[in-house]
Design a protein around this motif. Sequence first.
Motif, short mmCIF file in Angstrom:
data_model
loop_
_atom_site.label_atom_id
_atom_site.label_comp_id
_atom_site.label_asym_id
_atom_site.label_seq_id
_atom_site.Cartn_x
_atom_site.Cartn_y
_atom_site.Cartn_z
N SER A 59 44.42 57.08 51.31
CA SER A 59 43.36 56.33 51.98
C SER A 59 42.42 55.71 50.96
O SER A 59 41.94 54.58 51.14
CB SER A 59 42.58 57.25 52.94
N HIS A 89 44.84 56.81 57.63
CA HIS A 89 45.18 55.89 56.55
C HIS A 89 44.88 54.45 56.95
O HIS A 89 44.34 53.67 56.16
CB HIS A 89 46.67 56.06 56.21
N GLN A 90 45.20 54.08 58.20
CA GLN A 90 44.94 52.73 58.68
C GLN A 90 43.44 52.45 58.74
O GLN A 90 43.00 51.32 58.50
CB GLN A 90 45.57 52.52 60.06
N ALA A 139 41.31 53.35 56.68
CA ALA A 139 40.87 52.98 55.33
C ALA A 139 41.00 51.49 55.09
O ALA A 139 40.23 50.90 54.33
CB ALA A 139 41.67 53.76 54.28
#
Length: 418
Positions: free
Chosen positions: A18, A141-142, A144
Amino acid sequence: MSEPRESRYKWALVALLSGAFFFHQADRALFGLLTVPIQAELGLTDVQIGWINTVLSWTLALMTVVAGFVGDRFSRKWIITVSLIAWSLMTVCMGFIGGFAGALFFRSVATGVGESFYAPSAYALIAAHHKRTRSLALSIHQAALYAGLMFSGVLVAHALGFLGGWRQVFIAFGLAGTLLGILFVFALKDEPSAARPRPAAAAAPKAPLAEGLAAYFRNPSALCATAGFVAIVFVNNAYLFWAPKFAALKYSLSVGEAGRGVMFGHHLFALAAILLGGVLTDRFVRRMPRFRLGFQIAALLCGAPALAALGFAPTYSGMLAAAAVYGVFRGFFEVNTHASLFDVVPPRYRSTAVGLLTMIAFFFGGLSGIVLGGLADRYGVRGFEAGFAVMAGVYVLGALAMAVSFFFTFNKNRVVEQ
């Protein structure tokens, strides 16, 4: 690795990646945020700036396909690490360029090649470490991605005040990413042994490339979904590359103030819409298979007036409000981008389809940099205003293309999974 240690590490992995994705997206936004001082010092025209942005998109389009192939065959730890260090060092080099040729090479080609290798391996590595928690891990993660875009304007505003110039900002961002890449050398691990394919599985035949191409290009619903995504990427690139300069010129703002405003609010609302849109779609699509597709069409049609309003807003606050509304409908579309493609492409061919979707979208979507650059070079602020009206028209065209699938081809091409 023992199960308790693996359980702890898999979340450390998400945190590390991230951080990398934050820099990935902040770096992507950096050039647009600093366009005004770069042009003032180097004497670049808006058309030249447009070409720099367009060639970057074309590089990403071409290399993403290569990156996916490489990521399935070599160590993902080292692909991610080398990618991060490479694009960060190229960002440092941007602090020493002397003109158009240097910017085109270091920004559009070298940085683009480095960035393109990150995402395919990062997504695969997260998926390998996360089974039951895969959706949550990928969502973090997305997030980020949006955090990098949201806070890039804030960081650049503070960095300009502290460091004093655009060259120093590029160097600082690049050095920070390089240090994170060095940490990855020691902290990042490849997928656990249980996630690695067994010899029999590894030897299983894969779908021939010709079959994958046919499953995509002979599938009208897949092509309609691609047309909608091209519209999204075309407009997203225009906003990312040009909105900071447009706001600074039209409303007589500093570079930092303009970048902070146009980047933060828009991407905050887009992120909120993605979270809400996922819940809404999952609730209705089981009962109404075309709901996802109709939701995307509605998002494009509702986002078009917001784009026109963004261009012609008489006040800065009006522009920010229009950008927020555009962010909402952008998010509603993007949450379903890959899912709508998977609705009409069999699982055996989906990796190929995603690669083709991304390549086509970035190739044609990258043209918006030249379009707005040419209009701005010729007409100044009025050119930007007209350009965002053009963006509204692109949204309408994307909606019409997807409507062909909704009314005529979706039921025929739909893939029903148990």
